[in-house]
Design an enzyme around this catalytic site. Structure first.
Site, PDB file in Angstrom:
ATOM      1  N   ASP A   7      -6.467 -66.878  73.663  1.00 33.72           N
ATOM      2  CA  ASP A   7      -7.632 -66.345  73.762  1.00 33.72           C
ATOM      3  C   ASP A   7      -8.037 -65.783  72.358  1.00 33.72           C
ATOM      4  OD1 ASP A   7     -10.091 -65.023  74.620  1.00 33.72           O
ATOM      5  OD2 ASP A   7      -9.061 -63.294  75.389  1.00 33.72           O
ATOM      6  N   GLU A  67      -9.840 -71.200  74.274  1.00 35.13           N
ATOM      7  CA  GLU A  67     -10.963 -70.741  74.815  1.00 35.13           C
ATOM      8  C   GLU A  67     -12.179 -71.057  73.673  1.00 35.13           C
ATOM      9  OE1 GLU A  67     -12.707 -67.313  77.613  1.00 35.13           O
ATOM     10  OE2 GLU A  67     -12.715 -66.764  75.739  1.00 35.13           O
ATOM     11  N   ASP A 140      -7.233 -59.664  77.515  1.00 35.07           N
ATOM     12  CA  ASP A 140      -6.922 -60.712  76.496  1.00 35.07           C
ATOM     13  C   ASP A 140      -5.390 -61.438  77.042  1.00 35.07           C
ATOM     14  OD1 ASP A 140      -8.675 -59.820  74.149  1.00 35.07           O
ATOM     15  OD2 ASP A 140      -7.636 -58.018  74.606  1.00 35.07           O
TER      16      ASP A 140
END
Length: 192
Positions: A7, A67, A140
């Site tokens: 992420d 992501e 996160d």
């Protein structure tokens, strides 16, 4: 199979290493790379790459899930995030690992069945799927673990020929990867 989920962020980058074996999931490593805003952006990117390189060297994932960038009204923030993503992609390519990218909505859909799920709902389901006693903090970390889980679920779909579920408004029971996961992982799915 071992997947590294990332992420990316210019101040916090979450990572999660998930192993999938015989229908069950386990966390091999998870954490967040915290960076100081006072550090230069190139310095922060260098730290992110060094930290992720150590994770790759230690756990030797078979692939990496990242992501995708979100739309932002702040052009500078979007550019910085794009630079972080580019550096991570460059690192992964250097290790000759396949990389798959997932939109936040696709990750949410794969994990919760709803593309508009909240971060709390995703975190709850990630902790359930991974049999964790507590929800990892900060978001996160759970986001990175969710990205890795999404990749594993989508990978099963790619291998079985089931098309990935990209539209959260599809009717349930149409054979998307979430339904496939439920059928294949009865020991992981929590039924009420």
């Amino acid at each position: 199979m071992i997947v590294l989920g990332v992420d990316p962020g210019s101040l916090k980058t979450g990572y999660g290493v998930v192993q999938h074996h015989n229908g069950s999931f386990s966390v091999l490593a998870a954490g967040v790379i915290r960076l100081q805003a006072a550090w230069s952006h190139p310095e922060r990117i260098g730290i992110i790459c060094r930290e992720l390189e150590q994770v790759i060297a230690e756990f030797q994932p078979e692939r990496v899930a990242l992501e995708t960038a979100f739309l932002s009204h702040n052009v500078q923030a979007a550019l910085k995030l794009g630079q972080v993503r580019g550096a991570v992609i460059g690192l992964v390519v250097r290790y000759a690992l396949p990389i798959y990218e997932y939109a936040p909505r696709e990750v949410k859909s794969a994990i919760t069945g709803k593309g508009a799920a909240t971060k709390e709902q995703v975190a709850f389901m990630v902790s359930r799927m991974l049999s964790l006693h507590t929800v990892p903090k900060p978001h996160d970390v759970t986001d990175a673990l969710g990205i890795a889980l999404c990749d594993i679920l989508r990978g099963e779909s790619r291998q079985s020929g089931v098309p990935p579920r990209t539209n959260s408004r599809r009717k349930s029971g149409t054979g998307g990867s979430w339904e496939q996961f439920v059928r294949q992982s009865p020991n992981v799915v929590v039924r009420s």
